[in-house]
Design a protein around this motif. Sequence first.
Motif, PDB file in Angstrom:
ATOM      1  N   ASN A  54     -45.142 -28.308  39.756  1.00 22.54           N
ATOM      2  CA  ASN A  54     -43.946 -29.034  40.208  1.00 22.54           C
ATOM      3  C   ASN A  54     -44.191 -30.540  40.283  1.00 22.54           C
ATOM      4  N   THR A  55     -45.433 -30.940  40.579  1.00 27.73           N
ATOM      5  CA  THR A  55     -45.761 -32.378  40.573  1.00 27.73           C
ATOM      6  C   THR A  55     -45.821 -32.888  39.133  1.00 27.73           C
ATOM      7  N   LEU A  56     -46.534 -32.153  38.283  1.00 28.09           N
ATOM      8  CA  LEU A  56     -46.734 -32.609  36.904  1.00 28.09           C
ATOM      9  C   LEU A  56     -45.420 -32.630  36.118  1.00 28.09           C
ATOM     10  N   LYS A  57     -44.547 -31.682  36.412  1.00 29.22           N
ATOM     11  CA  LYS A  57     -43.288 -31.660  35.639  1.00 29.22           C
ATOM     12  C   LYS A  57     -42.462 -32.919  35.928  1.00 29.22           C
ATOM     13  N   LYS A  58     -42.567 -33.458  37.137  1.00 30.05           N
ATOM     14  CA  LYS A  58     -41.860 -34.723  37.435  1.00 30.05           C
ATOM     15  C   LYS A  58     -42.509 -35.867  36.660  1.00 30.05           C
ATOM     16  N   GLN A  59     -43.852 -35.889  36.670  1.00 28.51           N
ATOM     17  CA  GLN A  59     -44.546 -36.973  35.953  1.00 28.51           C
ATOM     18  C   GLN A  59     -44.228 -36.960  34.463  1.00 28.51           C
ATOM     19  N   ARG A  60     -44.083 -35.786  33.892  1.00 29.95           N
ATOM     20  CA  ARG A  60     -43.811 -35.664  32.451  1.00 29.95           C
ATOM     21  C   ARG A  60     -42.320 -35.752  32.123  1.00 29.95           C
ATOM     22  N   ASN A  61     -41.481 -35.868  33.163  1.00 30.34           N
ATOM     23  CA  ASN A  61     -40.026 -35.823  32.995  1.00 30.34           C
ATOM     24  C   ASN A  61     -39.623 -34.566  32.218  1.00 30.34           C
ATOM     25  N   ALA A  62     -40.065 -33.437  32.774  1.00 31.36           N
ATOM     26  CA  ALA A  62     -39.833 -32.145  32.120  1.00 31.36           C
ATOM     27  C   ALA A  62     -38.935 -31.265  32.975  1.00 31.36           C
ATOM     28  N   VAL A  63     -38.214 -30.372  32.315  1.00 31.67           N
ATOM     29  CA  VAL A  63     -37.478 -29.328  33.037  1.00 31.67           C
ATOM     30  C   VAL A  63     -37.961 -27.971  32.537  1.00 31.67           C
ATOM     31  N   ILE A  64     -37.943 -27.026  33.439  1.00 30.27           N
ATOM     32  CA  ILE A  64     -38.388 -25.678  33.082  1.00 30.27           C
ATOM     33  C   ILE A  64     -37.170 -24.763  33.034  1.00 30.27           C
ATOM     34  N   LEU A  65     -36.917 -24.215  31.830  1.00 33.94           N
ATOM     35  CA  LEU A  65     -35.844 -23.228  31.651  1.00 33.94           C
ATOM     36  C   LEU A  65     -36.502 -21.853  31.640  1.00 33.94           C
ATOM     37  N   LEU A  88     -29.190 -19.982  29.085  1.00 35.60           N
ATOM     38  CA  LEU A  88     -30.299 -20.893  28.774  1.00 35.60           C
ATOM     39  C   LEU A  88     -29.979 -21.744  27.551  1.00 35.60           C
ATOM     40  N   ALA A  89     -29.291 -21.142  26.564  1.00 30.83           N
ATOM     41  CA  ALA A  89     -28.925 -21.918  25.375  1.00 30.83           C
ATOM     42  C   ALA A  89     -27.948 -23.032  25.764  1.00 30.83           C
ATOM     43  N   ILE A  90     -26.968 -22.704  26.594  1.00 25.95           N
ATOM     44  CA  ILE A  90     -25.989 -23.720  27.011  1.00 25.95           C
ATOM     45  C   ILE A  90     -26.691 -24.805  27.826  1.00 25.95           C
ATOM     46  N   GLU A  91     -27.578 -24.391  28.732  1.00 26.72           N
ATOM     47  CA  GLU A  91     -28.300 -25.377  29.546  1.00 26.72           C
ATOM     48  C   GLU A  91     -29.168 -26.291  28.682  1.00 26.72           C
ATOM     49  N   ALA A  92     -29.745 -25.730  27.614  1.00 22.33           N
ATOM     50  CA  ALA A  92     -30.600 -26.545  26.735  1.00 22.33           C
ATOM     51  C   ALA A  92     -29.819 -27.709  26.144  1.00 22.33           C
ATOM     52  N   ALA A 109     -37.178 -20.708  22.838  1.00 24.75           N
ATOM     53  CA  ALA A 109     -37.650 -22.092  22.702  1.00 24.75           C
ATOM     54  C   ALA A 109     -37.104 -22.703  21.410  1.00 24.75           C
ATOM     55  N   GLU A 110     -37.081 -21.915  20.361  1.00 23.50           N
ATOM     56  CA  GLU A 110     -36.518 -22.408  19.088  1.00 23.50           C
ATOM     57  C   GLU A 110     -35.044 -22.759  19.271  1.00 23.50           C
ATOM     58  N   THR A 111     -34.319 -21.904  19.998  1.00 20.19           N
ATOM     59  CA  THR A 111     -32.887 -22.178  20.220  1.00 20.19           C
ATOM     60  C   THR A 111     -32.713 -23.494  20.975  1.00 20.19           C
ATOM     61  N   SER A 112     -33.568 -23.733  21.981  1.00 23.45           N
ATOM     62  CA  SER A 112     -33.482 -25.008  22.719  1.00 23.45           C
ATOM     63  C   SER A 112     -33.727 -26.191  21.777  1.00 23.45           C
ATOM     64  N   LYS A 113     -34.731 -26.049  20.910  1.00 23.18           N
ATOM     65  CA  LYS A 113     -35.064 -27.139  19.972  1.00 23.18           C
ATOM     66  C   LYS A 113     -33.907 -27.368  18.982  1.00 23.18           C
ATOM     67  N   ILE A 114     -33.306 -26.259  18.517  1.00 20.08           N
ATOM     68  CA  ILE A 114     -32.187 -26.367  17.573  1.00 20.08           C
ATOM     69  C   ILE A 114     -31.019 -27.117  18.236  1.00 20.08           C
ATOM     70  N   LEU A 115     -30.771 -26.789  19.511  1.00 22.08           N
ATOM     71  CA  LEU A 115     -29.593 -27.346  20.190  1.00 22.08           C
ATOM     72  C   LEU A 115     -29.834 -28.745  20.749  1.00 22.08           C
ATOM     73  N   ASN A 116     -31.095 -29.093  20.962  1.00 22.60           N
ATOM     74  CA  ASN A 116     -31.397 -30.403  21.544  1.00 22.60           C
ATOM     75  C   ASN A 116     -32.639 -30.974  20.841  1.00 22.60           C
ATOM     76  N   PRO A 117     -32.482 -31.303  19.534  1.00 24.10           N
ATOM     77  CA  PRO A 117     -33.657 -31.579  18.689  1.00 24.10           C
ATOM     78  C   PRO A 117     -34.471 -32.806  19.074  1.00 24.10           C
ATOM     79  N   SER A 118     -33.887 -33.741  19.832  1.00 25.89           N
ATOM     80  CA  SER A 118     -34.675 -34.937  20.153  1.00 25.89           C
ATOM     81  C   SER A 118     -35.667 -34.661  21.285  1.00 25.89           C
ATOM     82  N   LYS A 119     -35.573 -33.511  21.942  1.00 23.12           N
ATOM     83  CA  LYS A 119     -36.470 -33.215  23.065  1.00 23.12           C
ATOM     84  C   LYS A 119     -37.765 -32.575  22.575  1.00 23.12           C
TER      85      LYS A 119
END
Length: 350
Positions: A54-65, A88-92, A109-119
């Motif tokens: 939870n600390t590292l995810k803030k430092q990396r500016n990451a979200v966990i789906l 999860l796809a909509i949230e991505a 994970a592929e679906t998230s990348k397809i829907l939000n490719p810059s991430k």
Amino acid sequence: MLDQIALRSELAAYYDLAPSTKVADTNAHLYARMSRVVSPPDWAIFAPYVAAINTLKKQRNAVILAHNYMTPEIYHGIADVVGDSLQLAIEATRVEADVIVQCGVHFMAETSKILNPSKTVLIPDMEAGCSLAESITPAGIAEMRAKYPGAPVVTYVNTTAAVKAASDICCTSSNAAQIVRGLDSDTVIMTPDKYLAQNIAKQVPEKRIVWWDGACIVHEQYSAQDLKDFREWNPDTRIIAHPECPPDVVAEADFSGSTSGIIDYVTQQRPEKAMLVTECSMASNISDALPDVDFVGPCNMCPYMKKITLEKVLWALHTMEGKVEVDPVVANKARIAVQRMIDLSAKVSG
Ligand code: 13P
Ligand code: SF4
């Protein structure tokens, strides 16, 4: 991928990960959501990992789906968003953070990348696959098109990006009937889950549905006879089955729906006893929120979903390894099929 012991010892050089009742107490608000299913000694082991993630995810500016099949320490301890495949796809599509850590299987994970490719999309274990995704390739889609010329191909999201790219539209277990009904064709090809297709064929009798011969190794293990026997011994148990189960199993159930559909049903109906005919973590994850419901009966583990552990999530965030990439040409085509699904199910549900 390093094994669990090696991962723990490598990570211990950077984070204080020794079992700790102090860290467990500091994170008691998270433990309160899983105290019926995670023992205090186990929480003392998990809590330092949960705190470090939870600390590292803030430092990396990451979200966990996280998918509904994740274990309680992931689902309640570190996830920012939980849900079924459609949610999860909509949230991505809505993620603004730099990094998405997908706690689920590779196709998600592929679906998230397809829907939000810059991430940057990370999967903590590249081998978190799916028997359905492995059951079909683009050649299989071409084979079905040749067999049923002109029929649209509805592909379950539990597939690779290349298979989505070869399809007309995607579906999930929560919107498959709506998608099939919404297509302007008497014959519809559904791939790759034969049981989902057969269950939808019963709900949409006005269409001729043909299917690919794939199945989920978790849900195909249930038999209608098991459910009949169980009901005889436990007549007051509400039986709730995922639509990846064979149709005779679904016919024995009181309700069938996506993983989130199942959670909503049990949350609203509050049966005294419930048997969730699906993956084991489902009951564990809602047990604390529904103390009046007794979850009974057998469940089956998904070996792929269970590849995702706290150690591997921390490792992924620490090293930024496990990046999911999709060829942009494939991603562009796959996005059309996934976006059509999101748009059509939004339109139908108003
Ligand atoms: P849901 O879309 O219902 O979450 O299903 C995903 C899955 O893999 C079930 O086995
Ligand atoms: Fe695939 Fe079945 Fe596991 Fe879901 S439960 S990820 S469909 S193998």
